[in-house]
Scaffold this motif. Sequence first.
Motif, short mmCIF file in Angstrom:
data_model
loop_
_atom_site.label_atom_id
_atom_site.label_comp_id
_atom_site.label_asym_id
_atom_site.label_seq_id
_atom_site.Cartn_x
_atom_site.Cartn_y
_atom_site.Cartn_z
N VAL A 1 0.79 -1.10 0.00
CA VAL A 1 -0.08 0.02 -0.05
C VAL A 1 1.09 1.24 0.02
N LEU A 2 1.89 1.17 0.93
CA LEU A 2 2.72 2.36 0.69
C LEU A 2 3.47 2.68 -0.69
N ARG A 3 3.89 1.43 -1.22
CA ARG A 3 4.27 1.61 -2.46
C ARG A 3 3.41 2.24 -3.36
N HIS A 4 2.07 1.70 -3.42
CA HIS A 4 1.18 2.15 -4.41
C HIS A 4 0.85 3.65 -4.17
N ALA A 5 0.67 4.02 -3.00
CA ALA A 5 0.37 5.50 -2.73
C ALA A 5 1.45 6.39 -3.19
N MET A 6 2.71 5.97 -2.64
CA MET A 6 3.83 6.80 -3.07
C MET A 6 4.08 6.93 -4.49
N LYS A 7 3.92 5.72 -5.29
CA LYS A 7 4.03 5.66 -6.75
C LYS A 7 3.12 6.82 -7.31
N LEU A 8 2.08 6.94 -6.72
CA LEU A 8 1.15 7.86 -7.28
C LEU A 8 1.51 9.27 -7.12
N MET A 9 2.35 9.54 -6.18
CA MET A 9 2.86 10.80 -5.83
C MET A 9 4.41 10.83 -6.91
N GLY A 10 4.62 10.06 -7.37
CA GLY A 10 5.89 9.90 -8.18
C GLY A 10 7.20 9.60 -7.31
N ILE A 11 6.89 9.01 -6.09
CA ILE A 11 7.94 8.59 -4.96
C ILE A 11 8.05 7.20 -5.04
N SER A 12 9.55 6.75 -5.21
CA SER A 12 9.85 5.48 -5.31
C SER A 12 10.36 5.15 -3.67
N LEU A 13 9.91 4.08 -3.47
CA LEU A 13 10.53 3.38 -2.15
C LEU A 13 11.51 2.46 -2.23
N PRO A 14 12.75 2.65 -1.38
CA PRO A 14 13.96 1.75 -1.66
C PRO A 14 13.58 0.46 -0.86
#
Length: 599
Positions: free
Chosen positions: A583-596
Amino acid sequence: MTLTAQIRHAAHNALAHLYPDVTIDIATILVNETKPEFTGDYTVVIFPFLKLLKQKPDVIGKQLGDYLVGKTDLFTGYEIVSGFLNLTVKESYWVSFLLNHYTDTHYGERAKVDRRVMIEYSSPNTNKPLHFGHLRNNFLGAATAEILKAAGNEVIKANLINDRGIHICKSMIAWMRYANGATPEQTGIKGDHLVGDYYVKFNDVYKEEVKKLVAAGADEKTAEKEAPIMKDAQELLRKWEAGDTEVRRLWQQMNGWVYAGFDVTYKKLGISFDKQYYESDTYLLGKQIVEAGLNKGVLYKKEDGSVWVDLRDEGLDEKLLLRGDGTSVYMTQDLGTAKLKYDEYKLDQSVYVIADEQNYHMQVLQLIMKKLGEPCAAGIYHLSYGMVELPTGRMKSREGTVVDADDMAAEMIKLAQEQTESSGKTEGFTQEELTKLYEMIGLGALKFYLLRVEPRKKMIFDPKESIDLHGYTATFIQYAHARICSILRKEDVPVTPDASLFASFKQSTELLPLERSIILALEQYPTILADAADELNPSALCNYSFQLAQLFNTFYDAHSISKAESEEKKSLRLMTIILTASVLRHAMKLMGISLPEKM
RNA sequence: GGCCCGGUAGCUCAGCUGGAUAGAGCACCAGCCUUCUAAGCUGGGGGUCAUUGGUUCGAAUCCAAUCCGGGUCACCA
């Protein structure tokens, strides 16, 4: 159906059964999360029913609670605290929720709807590079576009490039006078910055010339009109409009430099478009609409030949649409572009990401379209945002008091590097991986910083204080994600597993409070995403993601996952953190933010 | 002046279709690393939700007025 919707319906049915003579509007049934100091997961507020049912809160609460626990399969119990019915949701509900979703990397998205939306953002002028304020526009537009897609819309991302007009002529005239033919190739200066430098130069010279004229006895207004460099710029614009080959050639060349510069910036920031409009192509389009409006009698002509619309009945003013000499103004262009967009794409909605200084303009645009009976009118929506200001006030390109977008991105990446190195977290990474990581952290922090505030609100940025990498930041969310991935790595569980992993899972023990609250938060993600889409508000997702990451961190500290009390607990917690990360990845992807996966 | 937007902890912000004792982050203070990444966690202090009045079982949230800050009302874009 979401859990709160199920509860609302269940309560509605229950009341219909208990009080067949009374009709209760389902909208009056309020379902809230239960406050942490009480037992329960969700709360139905009883107060709104008192008058209708002519009963005491405790009586209604008990009847409703008994009915819901007895007749539905959702709850194990309830408590009534002064008019609030606190319901405890069945363990099995939470567990099957987890089992149903932990493999779903699209969890939260809505099914495709038949709705086409264009979202216009960025829309730069070609006389200067992007600054910090433009970044808010770009990130807001890009994030909103992705959110709308996730909500099932077909989305067209559009950029309307303001490539003609007096502003670019100012850069051109200063370049002609002072540049000695300097090019980006020759100077090594990024094209948009080079052109921007001459825009600043123009204004410096202009100010000097005005000062001189005033010193020579001219009044300020006349001086501003008569300054030679301004007259030259205006002459250049006239030649441009007349199609002068030389002027057009230089114009194309300088715009080309700027585009090459923009491309680098956009690429760095992860900003892209499906459709580019150029104002030099569209600036004449509005005239036909104005003609048609005149014929319909919606618009009128004054004696000098200028064309106007009267919006006084709507509480606004008269507004000019064509000058006396027949040339178009800003509004005329926008009328034309709005119609063009609609005709090309048959849009259900046309979103404009534009700063709030243009609220009035956008209101007028929509009103005129409505008056003219243009079908595009209904879909026009101004996503208005507050400007980013410095502690000293607004950024002004012409005065050079701007925080440059490229510089800012570079500084954030540098800051990410410094923090990573100083906390000794570079071990086990290749140089290439580190470069990628610093970008993820630096640009993530930048994007989050600009998206976390509700669009409507203006924000003040102090360049002296760098953007924080602690607390309410993208870094915090990235860190939680990296921690989860680290656990999964050690447990040899894939970050995105398939359903076979916990196929034989059976629940026998009770959920701990922290397990419950994190699963409850996960269950709300689709609602949060849908609301963010309805309100065109990315900050809602920033908020939610931060809270979820915070919940995970608390959980992480309180309970071990790899050394859980039992295999069953371990499986349950693994599913929970897998879905949390997802969910964190999904939400942040929408913001254009990647999670390592590591940091 | 007309219209629009904002005013919540020292600072930055959530909460606003009315619901329980107004929440986070930063900063400050006190704790927590032989245990899954301390970029983290726990606890503490800190508030006339701009002001006044109204609506009602209940108002930060709705309404009215006032104050403060910003935007806008161009034959600029």
